[in-house]
Scaffold this motif. Structure first.
Motif, mmCIF file in Angstrom:
data_model
loop_
_atom_site.group_PDB
_atom_site.id
_atom_site.type_symbol
_atom_site.label_atom_id
_atom_site.label_comp_id
_atom_site.label_asym_id
_atom_site.label_seq_id
_atom_site.Cartn_x
_atom_site.Cartn_y
_atom_site.Cartn_z
ATOM 1 N N ALA A 1 12.119 2.330 -4.229
ATOM 2 C CA ALA A 1 10.757 1.869 -3.986
ATOM 3 C C ALA A 1 9.720 2.955 -4.265
ATOM 4 N N GLY A 2 10.180 4.162 -4.630
ATOM 5 C CA GLY A 2 9.266 5.252 -4.944
ATOM 6 C C GLY A 2 8.960 6.168 -3.775
ATOM 7 N N PHE A 3 9.795 6.135 -2.745
ATOM 8 C CA PHE A 3 9.610 6.967 -1.560
ATOM 9 C C PHE A 3 10.803 7.909 -1.422
ATOM 10 N N ALA B 1 14.198 0.782 8.468
ATOM 11 C CA ALA B 1 13.257 1.908 8.478
ATOM 12 C C ALA B 1 11.928 1.526 7.843
ATOM 13 N N VAL B 2 10.942 2.370 8.117
ATOM 14 C CA VAL B 2 9.633 2.283 7.492
ATOM 15 C C VAL B 2 9.319 3.661 6.915
ATOM 16 N N ALA B 3 8.896 3.690 5.655
ATOM 17 C CA ALA B 3 8.468 4.927 5.025
ATOM 18 C C ALA B 3 6.988 4.819 4.732
ATOM 19 N N ALA B 4 6.296 5.946 4.741
ATOM 20 C CA ALA B 4 4.862 5.972 4.450
ATOM 21 C C ALA B 4 4.526 7.291 3.802
ATOM 22 N N ARG B 5 3.491 7.248 2.968
ATOM 23 C CA ARG B 5 3.006 8.493 2.376
ATOM 24 C C ARG B 5 1.488 8.495 2.446
ATOM 25 N N SER B 6 0.949 9.682 2.359
ATOM 26 C CA SER B 6 -0.511 9.845 2.475
ATOM 27 C C SER B 6 -1.181 9.376 1.207
ATOM 28 N N GLY C 1 0.829 -1.200 0.000
ATOM 29 C CA GLY C 1 0.000 0.000 0.000
ATOM 30 C C GLY C 1 0.860 1.244 0.000
ATOM 31 N N ASN C 2 0.663 2.096 1.000
ATOM 32 C CA ASN C 2 1.414 3.357 1.073
ATOM 33 C C ASN C 2 2.593 3.277 2.039
ATOM 34 N N GLN C 3 3.017 2.054 2.381
ATOM 35 C CA GLN C 3 4.133 1.873 3.304
ATOM 36 C C GLN C 3 5.254 1.079 2.650
ATOM 37 N N CYS C 4 6.479 1.409 3.045
ATOM 38 C CA CYS C 4 7.669 0.724 2.555
ATOM 39 C C CYS C 4 8.481 0.253 3.760
ATOM 40 N N TRP C 5 8.687 -1.035 3.862
ATOM 41 C CA TRP C 5 9.433 -1.642 4.966
ATOM 42 C C TRP C 5 10.828 -1.973 4.447
ATOM 43 N N ILE C 6 11.840 -1.299 4.989
ATOM 44 C CA ILE C 6 13.215 -1.406 4.497
ATOM 45 C C ILE C 6 14.026 -2.302 5.432
ATOM 46 N N ASP D 1 9.857 10.695 3.536
ATOM 47 C CA ASP D 1 8.711 9.822 3.802
ATOM 48 C C ASP D 1 8.985 8.835 4.928
ATOM 49 N N ILE D 2 10.224 8.772 5.399
ATOM 50 C CA ILE D 2 10.566 7.821 6.472
ATOM 51 C C ILE D 2 9.909 8.278 7.764
ATOM 52 N N VAL D 3 9.136 7.370 8.352
ATOM 53 C CA VAL D 3 8.380 7.700 9.563
ATOM 54 C C VAL D 3 8.868 6.939 10.798
ATOM 55 N N TYR D 4 9.680 5.909 10.584
ATOM 56 C CA TYR D 4 10.168 5.111 11.712
ATOM 57 C C TYR D 4 11.551 4.571 11.373
#
Length: 128
Positions: free
Chosen positions: A66-68, A123-128, A26-31, A72-75
């Motif tokens: 990954a397109g982020f 890290a984890v990235a997310a976008r709205s 979805g809108n999250q990327c787990w690195i 966009d990194i939130v964690y």
């Protein structure tokens, strides 16, 4: 929900482990966790800051593949071999992320890291 598996990222040596560099759901990327590894895939020792710089560079390249964006990194999760290195890495962390938009973070001391590394960053990235 569809998934995208990110592998073979330019500028990031391939992992010797059977993993993806990241998985987008979805809108999250787990690195996946990144170490201070050079272009040849071998561990590059250095100061805590130097190792963290290389690990974060890999994290940012993977996020972008990954397109982020790094913003966009939130964690961020950082494993240290020695918690005495935290202040040195905090200076770097503060320079990588804008004040008021810094990701949530967990740090901990690990008994050992692959290749004898001092620091591992995931890290984890997310976008709205």
């Amino acid at each position: 929900m569809s998934r995208k598996y990110v592998t073979n990222v330019d500028g990031v040596p391939p992992s010797p482990s059977p993993i993806s560099n990241a998985v987008v759901v979805g809108n999250q990327c787990w690195i996946s966790g990144q170490l201070s590894v050079g272009p040849d895939g071998k561990y590059q020792p250095g100061t805590a800051r130097e190792e963290a710089e290389r690990a974060f560079a890999h994290v940012f390249r993977i996020a972008e593949a990954a397109g982020f964006a790094p913003a966009d990194i939130v964690y961020v999760d950082i494993a240290f071999i020695d918690l005495k290195d935290v202040p040195e890495v905090n200076v770097l962390y503060g320079s990588l992320f804008a004040e008021g938009r810094r990701p949530a973070r967990t740090i901990y001391q690990a008994a050992a890291l692959p290749f004898g590394g001092r620091i591992k960053v995931q890290a984890v990235a997310a976008r709205s």
